[in-house]
Design a protein around this motif. Structure first.
Motif, PDB file in Angstrom:
ATOM      1  N   GLY A 124       0.874  -1.064   0.017  1.00  0.00           N
ATOM      2  CA  GLY A 124      -0.017   0.235  -0.024  1.00  0.00           C
ATOM      3  C   GLY A 124       0.899   1.280   0.085  1.00  0.00           C
ATOM      4  O   GLY A 124       0.674   2.015  -0.883  1.00  0.00           O
ATOM      5  N   ALA A 125       1.734   1.253   0.875  1.00  0.00           N
ATOM      6  CA  ALA A 125       2.563   2.473   1.130  1.00  0.00           C
ATOM      7  C   ALA A 125       3.527   2.666  -0.310  1.00  0.00           C
ATOM      8  O   ALA A 125       3.606   3.692  -0.651  1.00  0.00           O
ATOM      9  CB  ALA A 125       3.579   2.353   2.333  1.00  0.00           C
ATOM     10  N   THR A 126       4.152   1.494  -0.694  1.00  0.00           N
ATOM     11  CA  THR A 126       5.025   1.638  -1.890  1.00  0.00           C
ATOM     12  C   THR A 126       4.276   1.934  -3.137  1.00  0.00           C
ATOM     13  O   THR A 126       4.817   2.872  -3.926  1.00  0.00           O
ATOM     14  CB  THR A 126       5.710   0.183  -1.971  1.00  0.00           C
ATOM     15  N   VAL A 127       2.987   1.326  -3.485  1.00  0.00           N
ATOM     16  CA  VAL A 127       2.402   1.684  -4.516  1.00  0.00           C
ATOM     17  C   VAL A 127       2.060   3.168  -4.681  1.00  0.00           C
ATOM     18  O   VAL A 127       2.228   3.863  -5.749  1.00  0.00           O
ATOM     19  CB  VAL A 127       1.102   0.826  -4.620  1.00  0.00           C
ATOM     20  N   VAL A 128       1.559   3.634  -3.372  1.00  0.00           N
ATOM     21  CA  VAL A 128       1.355   5.097  -3.377  1.00  0.00           C
ATOM     22  C   VAL A 128       2.494   6.002  -3.768  1.00  0.00           C
ATOM     23  O   VAL A 128       2.418   6.897  -4.640  1.00  0.00           O
ATOM     24  CB  VAL A 128       0.786   5.484  -2.038  1.00  0.00           C
ATOM     25  N   ALA A 129       3.870   5.612  -3.316  1.00  0.00           N
ATOM     26  CA  ALA A 129       4.804   6.362  -3.851  1.00  0.00           C
ATOM     27  C   ALA A 129       5.320   6.397  -4.991  1.00  0.00           C
ATOM     28  O   ALA A 129       5.690   7.297  -5.850  1.00  0.00           O
ATOM     29  CB  ALA A 129       6.121   6.051  -2.808  1.00  0.00           C
ATOM     30  N   VAL A 130       5.144   4.939  -5.350  1.00  0.00           N
ATOM     31  CA  VAL A 130       5.639   4.864  -7.095  1.00  0.00           C
ATOM     32  C   VAL A 130       4.870   5.385  -7.977  1.00  0.00           C
ATOM     33  O   VAL A 130       5.144   6.178  -8.686  1.00  0.00           O
ATOM     34  CB  VAL A 130       5.415   3.375  -7.194  1.00  0.00           C
ATOM     35  N   GLU A 131       3.219   5.521  -7.563  1.00  0.00           N
ATOM     36  CA  GLU A 131       2.396   6.030  -8.416  1.00  0.00           C
ATOM     37  C   GLU A 131       2.762   7.540  -8.414  1.00  0.00           C
ATOM     38  O   GLU A 131       2.581   8.102  -9.414  1.00  0.00           O
ATOM     39  CB  GLU A 131       1.129   5.829  -7.916  1.00  0.00           C
ATOM     40  N   LYS A 132       3.002   8.179  -7.358  1.00  0.00           N
ATOM     41  CA  LYS A 132       3.510   9.580  -7.191  1.00  0.00           C
ATOM     42  C   LYS A 132       4.453   9.893  -8.177  1.00  0.00           C
ATOM     43  O   LYS A 132       4.355  10.756  -9.138  1.00  0.00           O
ATOM     44  CB  LYS A 132       3.505   9.930  -5.866  1.00  0.00           C
ATOM     45  N   LEU A 133       5.603   8.954  -8.107  1.00  0.00           N
ATOM     46  CA  LEU A 133       6.667   9.481  -8.886  1.00  0.00           C
ATOM     47  C   LEU A 133       6.372   9.171 -10.324  1.00  0.00           C
ATOM     48  O   LEU A 133       6.850  10.021 -11.120  1.00  0.00           O
ATOM     49  CB  LEU A 133       7.758   8.195  -8.368  1.00  0.00           C
ATOM     50  N   LEU A 134       5.799   8.076 -10.476  1.00  0.00           N
ATOM     51  CA  LEU A 134       5.390   7.961 -12.110  1.00  0.00           C
ATOM     52  C   LEU A 134       4.479   8.863 -12.567  1.00  0.00           C
ATOM     53  O   LEU A 134       4.367   8.989 -13.808  1.00  0.00           O
ATOM     54  CB  LEU A 134       4.862   6.416 -12.220  1.00  0.00           C
ATOM     55  N   SER A 135       3.531   9.471 -11.856  1.00  0.00           N
ATOM     56  CA  SER A 135       2.766  10.470 -12.385  1.00  0.00           C
ATOM     57  C   SER A 135       3.328  11.737 -12.468  1.00  0.00           C
ATOM     58  O   SER A 135       3.003  12.711 -13.423  1.00  0.00           O
ATOM     59  CB  SER A 135       1.453  10.771 -11.473  1.00  0.00           C
ATOM     60  N   THR A 136       4.405  12.183 -11.763  1.00  0.00           N
ATOM     61  CA  THR A 136       5.172  13.387 -11.944  1.00  0.00           C
ATOM     62  C   THR A 136       6.323  13.345 -12.767  1.00  0.00           C
ATOM     63  O   THR A 136       6.651  14.372 -13.120  1.00  0.00           O
ATOM     64  CB  THR A 136       5.501  13.809 -10.372  1.00  0.00           C
ATOM     65  N   THR A 137       6.688  12.064 -12.898  1.00  0.00           N
ATOM     66  CA  THR A 137       8.185  11.997 -13.896  1.00  0.00           C
ATOM     67  C   THR A 137       7.753  11.015 -14.833  1.00  0.00           C
ATOM     68  O   THR A 137       7.424   9.910 -14.871  1.00  0.00           O
ATOM     69  CB  THR A 137       9.221  11.264 -13.187  1.00  0.00           C
ATOM     70  N   ALA A 138       7.581  11.583 -16.186  1.00  0.00           N
ATOM     71  CA  ALA A 138       7.124  11.014 -17.321  1.00  0.00           C
ATOM     72  C   ALA A 138       8.215  10.060 -17.890  1.00  0.00           C
ATOM     73  O   ALA A 138       9.410  10.306 -17.425  1.00  0.00           O
ATOM     74  CB  ALA A 138       6.687  11.898 -18.556  1.00  0.00           C
ATOM     75  N   ASP A 139       8.121   9.111 -18.752  1.00  0.00           N
ATOM     76  CA  ASP A 139       9.160   8.259 -19.404  1.00  0.00           C
ATOM     77  C   ASP A 139       9.822   7.434 -18.278  1.00  0.00           C
ATOM     78  O   ASP A 139      11.017   7.204 -18.844  1.00  0.00           O
ATOM     79  CB  ASP A 139      10.044   9.197 -20.013  1.00  0.00           C
ATOM     80  N   MET A 140       9.322   7.151 -17.444  1.00  0.00           N
ATOM     81  CA  MET A 140      10.271   6.184 -16.403  1.00  0.00           C
ATOM     82  C   MET A 140      10.078   4.634 -16.692  1.00  0.00           C
ATOM     83  O   MET A 140       8.782   4.373 -17.272  1.00  0.00           O
ATOM     84  CB  MET A 140       9.599   6.248 -14.961  1.00  0.00           C
ATOM     85  N   GLN A 141      10.862   3.899 -16.685  1.00  0.00           N
ATOM     86  CA  GLN A 141      10.736   2.521 -16.884  1.00  0.00           C
ATOM     87  C   GLN A 141      11.123   1.804 -15.737  1.00  0.00           C
ATOM     88  O   GLN A 141      12.399   2.070 -15.216  1.00  0.00           O
ATOM     89  CB  GLN A 141      11.564   2.004 -18.062  1.00  0.00           C
ATOM     90  N   GLY A 142      10.512   0.729 -15.197  1.00  0.00           N
ATOM     91  CA  GLY A 142      10.844  -0.078 -14.084  1.00  0.00           C
ATOM     92  C   GLY A 142      11.722  -1.339 -14.543  1.00  0.00           C
ATOM     93  O   GLY A 142      11.526  -1.925 -15.626  1.00  0.00           O
ATOM     94  N   LEU A 143      12.977  -1.438 -13.850  1.00  0.00           N
ATOM     95  CA  LEU A 143      13.644  -2.674 -13.985  1.00  0.00           C
ATOM     96  C   LEU A 143      13.884  -3.779 -13.043  1.00  0.00           C
ATOM     97  O   LEU A 143      13.412  -3.114 -11.723  1.00  0.00           O
ATOM     98  CB  LEU A 143      15.161  -2.433 -14.318  1.00  0.00           C
TER      99      LEU A 143
END
Ligand SMILES: [Zn+2]
Length: 395
Positions: A124-143
């Protein structure tokens, strides 16, 4: 009255009883399959069936098996924590779903239900933070980066775990890695090889890189699998080539979607694979290592000696006070990230519909059988403490 040969005593109980145990001792107590007929117990109520995919009976049996092992090894405090953990379950029934709560949740990393609850919280906590990161920073790719170390015996587990966690910190501090990786979530996972008794500690890390910069032709920040392996070897200060795997995570791109969430969930799901520490035989759960001695140290001693119940206590000692899931600072739920202003960043609570009632189940042992039995119902909505709905005892 009963012909003993009709019962499968020998096969099921060889792990419990030595052949020298007198027969009358074998036939008494909680383990006795003969004298504990259903009629001797007042709780002939409704059993708790599986809730969704969760089998709480199975998890409780595993808990008790681990508690037995801990007690036998002299770790009574942890054993009691596990024994008292969720011996009563509250099942909140709603028109659209079910929620299960436990009493006295032990929060110990060994506990199957605590592990579930922790994974859910962390996710829950991580998905919130990742979602925030991926919504504010375009063009990210997870490895997905998997880092391993050589397998080790139980008595080295504590040291090796510290080593792999420190090495990961060093790896992330290398200039080349810092240039490429914008954020990460890492999780330490354990598996134990039942045949060799060796532990395999490894790290799954979800790394976020800028797609355009990282994967561009002639990119200066791209790190190949061979380079990752060399960097990990250096971070680990190893004299061997550790196994390293790096791959792109499908779906883990900006913005985060359902596939990305699933990929993330996989990374933080398990610390120790269910089944690594418990095995089932003839319908009963046993902790591994309760029959076969392994080398370990007694508390306060430097000397290695053969002991029973080593896998459980080795895991217990190794994880004590350690963070098994961690994130880069920019993914920590701290004051720099305020989710309240961003409705899209909030985790959606599952809509359970209207509250119907809460069923109370209690763990009861019935001879060799044991289960959660319904002992009462309450109609007080747990989310509206003021409103009295009434209480009904009995199933
Ligand atoms: Zn627990």
């Amino acid at each position: 009255m009963f012909d003993i040969s009709h019962f499968d005593v020998g096969q099921a109980e060889t792990t419990d009883w030595t052949p020298t145990t007198p027969l009358h001792q074998r036939l008494s107590g909680d383990d006795c399959p003969y004298f504990c007929e259903e009629t001797t117990l007042p709780d002939r109520g409704k059993r708790l069936k599986k809730v969704g995919q969760r089998n709480y009976k199975r998890m409780h049996c595993e808990k008790l098996a681990l508690a037995d092992s801990l007690e036998a090894a002299g770790r009574d405090d942890v054993a009691n924590l596990l024994r008292n953990c969720c011996s009563q379950l509250f099942v909140d029934r709603y028109t659209k779903g079910v929620r299960v709560r436990g009493l006295n949740e032990c929060k110990h990393p060994l506990c199957p239900t605590a592990q579930l609850a922790r994974a859910r919280r962390q996710y829950g906590a991580t998905v919130v933070a990742v979602e925030k990161l991926l919504s504010t920073t375009a063009d990210m790719q997870g490895l997905l980066l998997t880092l391993t170390v050589q397998s080790c015996p139980a008595h080295e587990l504590n040291y090796r775990l510290g080593e792999i966690i420190r090495a990961f910190g060093r790896l992330m501090s290398f200039t080349k890695v810092k240039q490429a990786v914008k954020a990460y979530v890492r999780s330490v996972e354990f598996t134990r090889n039942a045949i060799t008794s060796l532990w395999h500690v490894h790290i799954h890390a979800c790394l976020f890189v800028s797609k355009a910069e990282y994967f561009r032709r002639s990119s200066k920040i791209y790190i190949s699998q061979e380079q990752w392996a060399a960097l990990w070897r250096k971070a680990l200060r190893a004299t061997y080539d550790p196994v390293v795997d790096i791959r792109a995570l499908n779906g883990l791109v900006s913005p985060l979607d359902e596939r990305g969430r699933d990929a993330l969930c996989e990374v933080i799901k398990y610390q120790v694979k269910p089944g690594s520490l418990v095995y089932w035989e003839s319908g009963r759960a046993y902790a591994v290592g309760r029959q076969v001695p392994e080398l370990y140290r007694k508390p306060g001693s430097d000397k290695l000696e053969p002991m029973l119940n080593v896998p459980v206590i080795a895991f217990c000692d190794a994880v004590k006070g350690r963070r098994l899931v961690a994130t880069s600072r920019n993914l920590q739920g701290d004051e720099t990230l305020d989710f309240t202003d961003d409705p899209k960043g909030e985790v959606k609570a599952i809509d359970l519909g209207e509250f119907i009632c809460t069923e109370i189940y209690q763990w009861h042992t019935r001879g060799r059988d044991a289960d959660f039995f319904l002992v009462g119902r309450t109609f007080n909505d747990p989310d509206q403490p003021g409103k009295q709905g009434g209480f009904a005892m009995g199933p």
